[in-house]
Design a protein around this motif. Structure first.
Motif, PDB file in Angstrom:
ATOM      1  N   ALA A   1       0.775   1.825  -2.715  1.00  0.00           N
ATOM      2  CA  ALA A   1      -0.446   2.354  -3.359  1.00  0.00           C
ATOM      3  C   ALA A   1      -1.137   3.398  -2.488  1.00  0.00           C
ATOM      4  O   ALA A   1      -1.744   4.356  -2.989  1.00  0.00           O
ATOM      5  CB  ALA A   1      -1.406   1.208  -3.689  1.00  0.00           C
ATOM      6  N   ASP A   2      -1.054   3.242  -1.160  1.00  0.00           N
ATOM      7  CA  ASP A   2      -1.735   4.193  -0.269  1.00  0.00           C
ATOM      8  C   ASP A   2      -1.136   5.594  -0.371  1.00  0.00           C
ATOM      9  O   ASP A   2      -1.789   6.596  -0.108  1.00  0.00           O
ATOM     10  CB  ASP A   2      -1.698   3.701   1.172  1.00  0.00           C
ATOM     11  N   TYR A   3       0.147   5.677  -0.758  1.00  0.00           N
ATOM     12  CA  TYR A   3       0.768   6.986  -0.961  1.00  0.00           C
ATOM     13  C   TYR A   3       0.038   7.736  -2.081  1.00  0.00           C
ATOM     14  O   TYR A   3      -0.287   8.923  -1.953  1.00  0.00           O
ATOM     15  CB  TYR A   3       2.249   6.810  -1.286  1.00  0.00           C
ATOM     16  N   PHE A   4      -0.212   7.044  -3.176  1.00  0.00           N
ATOM     17  CA  PHE A   4      -0.913   7.681  -4.296  1.00  0.00           C
ATOM     18  C   PHE A   4      -2.396   7.946  -3.966  1.00  0.00           C
ATOM     19  O   PHE A   4      -2.967   8.933  -4.406  1.00  0.00           O
ATOM     20  CB  PHE A   4      -0.808   6.790  -5.545  1.00  0.00           C
ATOM     21  N   GLU A   5      -2.995   7.042  -3.160  1.00  0.00           N
ATOM     22  CA  GLU A   5      -4.392   7.266  -2.773  1.00  0.00           C
ATOM     23  C   GLU A   5      -4.522   8.513  -1.906  1.00  0.00           C
ATOM     24  O   GLU A   5      -5.497   9.266  -2.029  1.00  0.00           O
ATOM     25  CB  GLU A   5      -4.915   6.038  -2.039  1.00  0.00           C
TER      26      GLU A   5
ATOM     27  N   TYR B   1      -0.679  -3.087 -10.973  1.00  0.00           N
ATOM     28  CA  TYR B   1      -1.316  -2.813  -9.672  1.00  0.00           C
ATOM     29  C   TYR B   1      -1.848  -4.127  -9.113  1.00  0.00           C
ATOM     30  O   TYR B   1      -2.453  -4.931  -9.834  1.00  0.00           O
ATOM     31  CB  TYR B   1      -2.473  -1.826  -9.823  1.00  0.00           C
ATOM     32  N   ALA B   2      -1.686  -4.316  -7.833  1.00  0.00           N
ATOM     33  CA  ALA B   2      -2.205  -5.497  -7.152  1.00  0.00           C
ATOM     34  C   ALA B   2      -2.831  -5.065  -5.837  1.00  0.00           C
ATOM     35  O   ALA B   2      -2.234  -4.268  -5.083  1.00  0.00           O
ATOM     36  CB  ALA B   2      -1.111  -6.512  -6.894  1.00  0.00           C
ATOM     37  N   GLY B   3      -4.032  -5.609  -5.566  1.00  0.00           N
ATOM     38  CA  GLY B   3      -4.700  -5.256  -4.317  1.00  0.00           C
ATOM     39  C   GLY B   3      -3.942  -5.739  -3.100  1.00  0.00           C
ATOM     40  O   GLY B   3      -4.004  -5.098  -2.032  1.00  0.00           O
TER      41      GLY B   3
ATOM     42  N   ILE C   1       1.859  -1.125  -6.182  1.00  0.00           N
ATOM     43  CA  ILE C   1       2.095  -0.912  -7.598  1.00  0.00           C
ATOM     44  C   ILE C   1       3.501  -1.415  -7.881  1.00  0.00           C
ATOM     45  O   ILE C   1       4.473  -0.982  -7.242  1.00  0.00           O
ATOM     46  CB  ILE C   1       1.968   0.576  -7.969  1.00  0.00           C
ATOM     47  N   GLY C   2       3.590  -2.323  -8.825  1.00  0.00           N
ATOM     48  CA  GLY C   2       4.895  -2.909  -9.116  1.00  0.00           C
ATOM     49  C   GLY C   2       5.403  -2.521 -10.483  1.00  0.00           C
ATOM     50  O   GLY C   2       4.659  -2.553 -11.462  1.00  0.00           O
TER      51      GLY C   2
END
Length: 616
Positions: free
Chosen positions: A209-213, A170-172, A184-185
């Motif tokens: 990542a926003d999809y999972f959030e 994960y990277a911000g 997320i890679g």
């Protein structure tokens, strides 16, 4: 403890003195006080247990669903990675990077770009795909979007270098491309037909990542609840929301230790207790967490608790009210029977207990009615027998006129009749006739004071003839008393007592008898017979003046002594005739004479009939 036993004993004694209604109310209230709260507490505990179990299961299903959703999405991306690894385009790119192909870079790049574009379009979570080789790099998108950062300086390379297996990172911010938002890679070493996994080639599939959030935020949680995804080091990489409670939880909850904890546990943070449910995401080595305040999660239990308390209080109040009403209704016949018994005790024997009930109280009431009927029959029998006894005594008194008196009087008339020159014979005959006429009184028991005074006067005339006028007598009648009704023959026995007993001891020398009646201002008629004879024994005087209940004893003494029987009979007849409105008193001193006083409180309008005598 003796003091405790004494208190219990005193309480039991006071309880025995309580009314039946309060006893029934108290005993049933004790049962209610035990049953209703226990029932409420049991119901609340059962409901709370079921709701708590349901809430825990719901939270567990939520975290399981979160773990499955994230795991499925990551698995889909892993499948895309397998598809890319098995493609000809990737194999040709690897061959090119190893100088085993003479194709131009642009041709290889276009082929790889097409491959990566197909993979991205087939999955909404894939943001981009990147391939690194020592000879060149391939990616989808415009070259201007590529940062100048070397791949080997990114977190992707740091994650994959020590490991031969795929790594999720994960990277911000995207470390390779210019774009906002966390990513997320999936980092791997490409596996091709060449089998060159040891080569310095790296493939990265970048996910949104926003999809999972958004998936985390869509989970239905209680207020102040939150969910998160932790990486394999226990660091939070995805959060449904950030707040003070979230930060405090991350600082104090020791989340790196989650793999060794049960599927749910509690964390105390200040005055708030959190329920933590977690599930692993095996494909990435991550953890899915759902954190919810226990108070909010079990808010329905608090509602049920307050509702149960209020319902218990309401049921207790209603039960006490109904209990008091039932106790009053059950004991009402007993209280009614008690009132009837009190009336019967005061002399009202006409009361009856009317009840249609066939229970014990109704049967007791019927027995009470039967008892009153029996008492009334016995009282009627006693009254009838007493009246018959009174009449017999009166007749016996009338019949006890001294036969010697009759014989002597008739003998006197006989001798006087032989002496034609003696005029007293006619007077004796006239007095005797008048005396017997007044005695008989046409068979009636009641007479007037005037007739009673004349009766005693005729008696004294007759007896004075017999004793040769050895005593004097005086009969005085108050005009106001003449019409007062009295029992007949109540004065003659008193005068006779003086003649036969009081004067005998003095040999009839200087003796006198006074009989008089007068009226007092208090509507009281007074009849007096007094003499100056020898007097009466003090014992007899005491018995003559004794209260009515001592009359039998006085009669016994009088009969044994031969004196006073007639006086006791007069007292009884006065009591039955007038009740408490008549009194009799005797006074005497030995050697100084005797005085008898009859006091009657009655006017001539208050004359009792003969039939009333038996009812007194």
């Amino acid at each position: 403890m003796p003091w405790f036993g004494d208190r219990v004993r005193r309480a039991a004694e006071r309880f025995r003195d309580w009314g039946l209604e309060w006893k029934v109310f108290l005993m049933t209230s004790v049962v209610i006080l035990i049953a209703v709260p226990l029932t409420g507490a049991f119901s609340f505990n059962q409901a709370a247990r079921y709701i708590e179990e349901y809430a825990y299961n719901a939270a567990d299903r939520t975290v399981s669903q979160l773990s499955a959703n994230v795991g499925n999405e990551l698995k889909n991306v892993s499948d895309k990675l397998y598809w890319i690894n098995s493609s000809d385009e990737l194999a040709r790119a690897i061959d090119w990077s190893q100088n085993r192909s003479d194709e131009a870079y642009s041709v290889i790049f276009n082929n790889v770009f097409s491959l990566f574009s197909k993979a991205s379009l087939s999955s909404p979570t894939i943001r981009g795909i990147y391939l690194y080789t020592p000879k060149g790099e391939f990616f989808e998108g415009v070259p201007a979007a590529r940062k100048e950062t070397d791949f080997k300086e990114t977190v992707y390379y740091k994650a994959i270098k020590p490991s031969s297996s795929n790594r999720w990172v994960y990277a911000g911010q995207n470390p390779l491309f210019v774009e906002e938002g966390g990513v997320i890679g999936l980092v791997s070493r490409p596996a091709t037909a060449t089998g060159a996994l040891e080569l310095d080639n790296y493939l990265v599939i970048t996910l949104r990542a926003d999809y999972f959030e958004r998936n985390l935020q869509s989970i239905q949680l209680v207020p102040d609840g939150f969910s998160m995804i932790l990486d394999e080091a226990g660091r939070p990489i995805l959060l449904s929301s950030r707040s003070e409670a979230t930060e405090a939880f991350l600082e104090q909850a020791q989340v790196p230790e989650l793999p060794g904890k049960p599927s749910f546990f509690e964390v105390k943070l200040g005055d708030q207790t959190y329920l933590v449910n977690h599930r692993p995401i095996p494909i990435a080595g991550w953890q899915a967490l759902v954190v919810q305040p226990k108070k909010q999660l079990l808010v329905k239990i608090a509602y049920i608790k307050y509702f149960t308390v209020l319902l218990t209080i309401g049921l207790l109040a209603f039960s006490f009210f109904m209990n008091k009403s039932i106790a009053r209704w059950v004991t009402l016949p007993v209280r009614r029977l008690q009132r009837l018994m009190s009336q019967a005790k005061k002399g009202d024997l006409d009361v009856r207990f009317a009840s249609r009930s066939r229970d014990e109280i109704g049967e007791l009431g019927r027995r009470f009615d039967e008892l009153l009927d029996q008492i009334q029959r016995l009282l009627k029998q006693v009254v009838e027998e007493s009246l018959a006894k009174r009449k017999a005594e009166i007749r016996a008194l009338q019949a006890q006129i001294n036969p010697h008196f009759l014989y002597n009087t008739l003998d006197e008339i006989y001798w006087k009749s032989l002496e034609f020159n003696d005029s007293s014979a006619s007077e004796i005959i006239l007095s005797l006739s008048r005396f017997f006429r007044l005695s008989l009184n046409r068979g009636e028991e009641a007479t007037t004071v005037a007739k009673e005074m004349e009766h005693v006067e005729q008696y004294l005339k007759l007896v004075n003839y017999q004793y040769k006028r050895q005593f004097a007598f005086e009969v005085t009648v108050d005009e106001r008393t003449k019409e007062i009704v009295v029992p007949k023959i109540i004065l003659q026995p008193l005068a006779e007592n003086a003649v036969l007993h009081a004067f005998k001891d003095n040999e009839y020398q200087n003796n006198r008898i006074r009989v008089k009646s007068f009226r007092e201002e208090t509507d009281t008629t007074v009849l007096i017979v007094e003499d100056n004879g020898s007097g009466i024994d003090p014992e007899l005087i005491g018995l003559f003046n004794a209260p009515p209940h001592a009359g039998d004893a006085a009669s016994g003494v009088a009969s044994r002594s031969g004196e006073g029987y007639a006086i006791m009979n007069i007292k009884e007849r006065l009591r039955y005739f007038f009740g408490e409105r008549a009194s009799f008193r005797a006074e005497s001193r030995v050697g100084e004479g005797s005085r008898f006083e009859i006091r009657i409180f009655a006017t001539k309008e208050e004359v009792p009939h003969e039939s009333a005598v038996g009812r007194r």
